[in-house]
Design a protein around this motif. Structure first.
Motif, short mmCIF file in Angstrom:
data_model
loop_
_atom_site.label_atom_id
_atom_site.label_comp_id
_atom_site.label_asym_id
_atom_site.label_seq_id
_atom_site.Cartn_x
_atom_site.Cartn_y
_atom_site.Cartn_z
N ASN A 180 6.77 -1.19 14.99
CA ASN A 180 6.38 0.20 15.16
C ASN A 180 5.85 0.77 13.86
O ASN A 180 6.26 0.35 12.77
CB ASN A 180 7.59 1.03 15.61
CG ASN A 180 8.16 0.57 16.92
OD1 ASN A 180 7.43 0.35 17.88
ND2 ASN A 180 9.47 0.39 16.97
N PRO A 181 4.95 1.74 13.93
CA PRO A 181 4.52 2.42 12.71
C PRO A 181 5.61 3.34 12.20
O PRO A 181 6.56 3.67 12.93
CB PRO A 181 3.29 3.21 13.16
CG PRO A 181 3.54 3.48 14.61
CD PRO A 181 4.27 2.27 15.13
N GLY A 182 5.50 3.77 10.96
CA GLY A 182 6.47 4.69 10.38
C GLY A 182 5.93 5.26 9.09
O GLY A 182 4.87 4.83 8.60
N CYS A 183 6.65 6.22 8.53
CA CYS A 183 6.14 6.97 7.39
C CYS A 183 7.22 7.15 6.33
O CYS A 183 8.40 7.32 6.65
CB CYS A 183 5.64 8.34 7.84
SG CYS A 183 4.41 8.28 9.17
N VAL A 184 6.79 7.13 5.05
CA VAL A 184 7.68 7.32 3.92
C VAL A 184 6.95 8.09 2.83
O VAL A 184 5.73 8.31 2.92
CB VAL A 184 8.18 5.97 3.34
CG1 VAL A 184 9.04 5.22 4.34
CG2 VAL A 184 7.00 5.12 2.87
N VAL A 185 7.70 8.47 1.80
CA VAL A 185 7.10 9.03 0.58
C VAL A 185 6.97 7.88 -0.41
O VAL A 185 7.96 7.44 -1.00
CB VAL A 185 7.99 10.15 0.00
CG1 VAL A 185 7.36 10.73 -1.27
CG2 VAL A 185 8.21 11.25 1.04
#
Length: 341
Positions: A180-185
């Protein structure tokens, strides 16, 4: 005539451990790997006469809290605007708000509340905006969120937003690490944390090497499993130039646990150059021993080969794989190591 002046926001030092705003630093953005927030941004609205005289003011306190997800490319940001003071002819403020974003990003909900909220002193408006990134498989995107406020009094309607700011922390969404895609800093470096209580001799090997030989230097993730397997052969296997001597009489189910990991760009050093060590638990403390009298530890080796029970070795490897997915550590991205009790 009306104006609004926003206090400049500043970035605090990276390395926070909680996804909450630091209320001791008003007007500042804070972040960790999975969240960004801002507290206490003060904006003053000033109402002028047609001759430039100040007729009144309204002071607002603005806060936002964005929680990213490592397992999906949709996230929310909570927004709060509170009127803390009014003076003169300004009795209340009409506040509307919207957000936008750059990169491969869209807003499924760009406004935290519908229209303009009329707020008197002590009153606040709260709501959330929602971001989405349709990042394609195998790709990544860098996103900046942007905020706009429209503030008036006495029924005036601005044609331009009069309070604006961009989030100073970039967001990275990828569809590379897991299913799955995902997001971080990304500017907050991820930390792979292992406890001695769970990973025993494996964690002791990594912790000793980090402190005694590497000075705490970060590692760099290697995503290519074929390249990682070559690294293992050079450090622990047939290409090491120095066979690993198993010590099952001292370490039951002994195995060669290399550090830096094979799944790093720092891995793959010839085992001939590594320090061979035996971590043993004695009186509740981990003690590091030299494994071979013919190969004394000098303290300047670029790597270690720890005598570690095979199960712990394997469990640590599985944990490293889970960490890369949960913190979305991409190929060639650096990360820290932390060993705890």
């Amino acid at each position: 005539m009306t104006t609004a002046e926003a206090a400049a926001a500043k970035i605090t030092a990276p390395g926070l451990t909680a996804a909450t705003c630091d209320i001791t630093k008003p007007g500042s953005f804070t972040a960790n790997r999975s969240g960004i927030c801002m507290s206490g941004l003060v904006s003053t609205y000033t109402l002028y006469s047609d001759k430039g005289a100040v007729l009144g003011t309204g002071v607002m306190n603005i806060g936002t809290d964005m929680a990213l997800s490592a397992s999906k490319a949709t996230w929310d940001e909570q927004v709060t605007v509170k009127v803390t003071a009014v003076t003169g002819q300004v009795k209340n403020l009409n506040v509307s708000y919207d957000a936008s974003c750059t990169g491969t990003c869209t807003m499924s909900n760009a406004v935290p509340w519908a229209g303009a909220k009329t707020l008197g002193q002590g009153q606040q408006a709260t709501g959330k905006v929602t971001y989405n990134s349709a990042v394609a498989k195998g790709n990544r995107t860098t996103i900046t969120s942007k905020q706009h406020m429209y503030v008036t009094s006495a029924g005036a309607v601005p044609t331009q937003p009069n309070v604006n700011w961009d989030n100073p922390w970039a967001i990275r969404c990828d569809n590379e690490v897991s299913a799955n895609p995902g997001c971080v800093v990304p500017d907050i470096r991820a930390t792979f944390s292992l406890s001695l209580s769970e990973f025993g001799a494996a964690a002791a090997t990594y912790g000793w090497t980090q402190n005694a030989l590497r000075g705490g230097a970060p590692l760099t993730r290697l995503a290519d499993e074929n390249a990682a397997e070559e690294n293992r052969k050079h450090t622990c296997g047939a290409l090491s130039g120095d066979p690993f001597n198993y010590m099952d009489d001292i370490v039951p189910d002994d195995s060669c646990d290399e550090f830096p990991f094979a799944r790093t760009y720092e891995g793959g050093t010839s085992g001939f150059l590594c320090a061979d060590i035996v971590p043993l638990l004695e009186d509740g403390k981990w003690v590091i021993y030299e494994a071979r009298t013919d190969k004394p530890v000098k303290g300047d080796e670029p790597c270690t080969r720890g005598h570690v029970p095979n199960t712990l070795n394997g469990n640590a490897g599985l944990a490293l794989g889970r960490f890369a997915q949960s913190d979305r550590v991409l190929d060639a991205e650096k990360y820290n190591i932390a060993v705890t009790n």
